[in-house]
Design a protein around this motif. Sequence first.
Motif, PDB file in Angstrom:
ATOM      1  N   ALA A   1       0.818  -1.367   0.054  1.00 11.88           N
ATOM      2  CA  ALA A   1      -0.013  -0.069  -0.058  1.00 11.88           C
ATOM      3  C   ALA A   1       1.003   1.165  -0.004  1.00 11.88           C
ATOM      4  O   ALA A   1       0.349   2.425  -0.105  1.00 11.88           O
ATOM      5  N   GLY A   2       2.171   1.220   0.058  1.00 10.22           N
ATOM      6  CA  GLY A   2       2.889   2.382  -0.027  1.00 10.22           C
ATOM      7  C   GLY A   2       3.868   2.721   1.178  1.00 10.22           C
ATOM      8  O   GLY A   2       4.571   3.849   1.220  1.00 10.22           O
ATOM      9  N   PHE A   3       3.348   2.099   2.368  1.00  9.67           N
ATOM     10  CA  PHE A   3       4.030   2.376   3.609  1.00  9.67           C
ATOM     11  C   PHE A   3       5.401   1.959   3.582  1.00  9.67           C
ATOM     12  O   PHE A   3       5.724   1.180   2.875  1.00  9.67           O
ATOM     13  N   ARG A   4       6.276   2.805   4.165  1.00  4.14           N
ATOM     14  CA  ARG A   4       7.824   2.837   4.139  1.00  4.14           C
ATOM     15  C   ARG A   4       8.770   2.437   5.179  1.00  4.14           C
ATOM     16  O   ARG A   4       9.942   2.128   5.012  1.00  4.14           O
ATOM     17  N   GLY A   5       7.946   2.393   6.397  1.00  4.82           N
ATOM     18  CA  GLY A   5       8.694   1.945   7.695  1.00  4.82           C
ATOM     19  C   GLY A   5       7.925   1.882   8.729  1.00  4.82           C
ATOM     20  O   GLY A   5       6.628   2.019   8.836  1.00  4.82           O
ATOM     21  N   LEU A   6       8.327   1.143   9.779  1.00  7.55           N
ATOM     22  CA  LEU A   6       7.589   0.867  11.002  1.00  7.55           C
ATOM     23  C   LEU A   6       8.240   1.477  12.226  1.00  7.55           C
ATOM     24  O   LEU A   6       9.610   1.330  12.345  1.00  7.55           O
ATOM     25  N   VAL A   7       7.532   1.679  12.885  1.00  9.01           N
ATOM     26  CA  VAL A   7       7.942   2.383  14.384  1.00  9.01           C
ATOM     27  C   VAL A   7       7.464   1.578  15.530  1.00  9.01           C
ATOM     28  O   VAL A   7       5.958   1.588  15.589  1.00  9.01           O
ATOM     29  N   PHE A   8       8.053   0.812  16.232  1.00 11.63           N
ATOM     30  CA  PHE A   8       7.549  -0.076  17.238  1.00 11.63           C
ATOM     31  C   PHE A   8       7.677   0.445  18.618  1.00 11.63           C
ATOM     32  O   PHE A   8       8.760   0.983  18.809  1.00 11.63           O
TER      33      PHE A   8
END
Length: 185
Positions: A47-54
Amino acid sequence: MAKMQQNFNSAGVGLFLSLFGGRQSLALPHIAVPDIRHVDWEGLRAAGFRGLVFDKDNTLSEPFALHVEPRLQSSLSRCMAAFEGRAVLYSNSAGLKQYDPDGKEAEQLEAALGIPVLRHTEKKPSGGSAELEAHFGCPASDLIMVGDRYLTDIAFGNRHGMLTVHVQPLTSKGEPLGVLLVGRL
């Protein structure tokens, strides 16, 4: 004493009080799941998301533990593969200059979990997104915030236009009384 200070989050208390003034939407996640095993990481990447913040505690591990909850390990590996390792831990202790000025706790977490810990200057939810945007090289709106607390993790992500994913806390063991009370509200 430092651990007690970490448990008090004046920005979180301020946000909690402001919710009564009509800002409830900040605490509402875009996606709510029992845990990270229930997220379509490949679909979010497509869907185009580029990174994860956990968030770490009660999202990926039990509070203060230095390992990923075993039942979540395969899903974490899958999401790291989907996002080609583009993930960070954003903690209100490790990596926060106020409590971890020399980055030793952040380094310990990085070694134990295999995920970089973002060094930053403000607690969630009051913190800005400049450090995240610099780390990922993209606007915060291209990122996904994953956490177990509505008033810190979800509010932080929503304030900065991120897609927010709320997971149920893994355990209540080790949580401060104030956190447990706010969770019930």
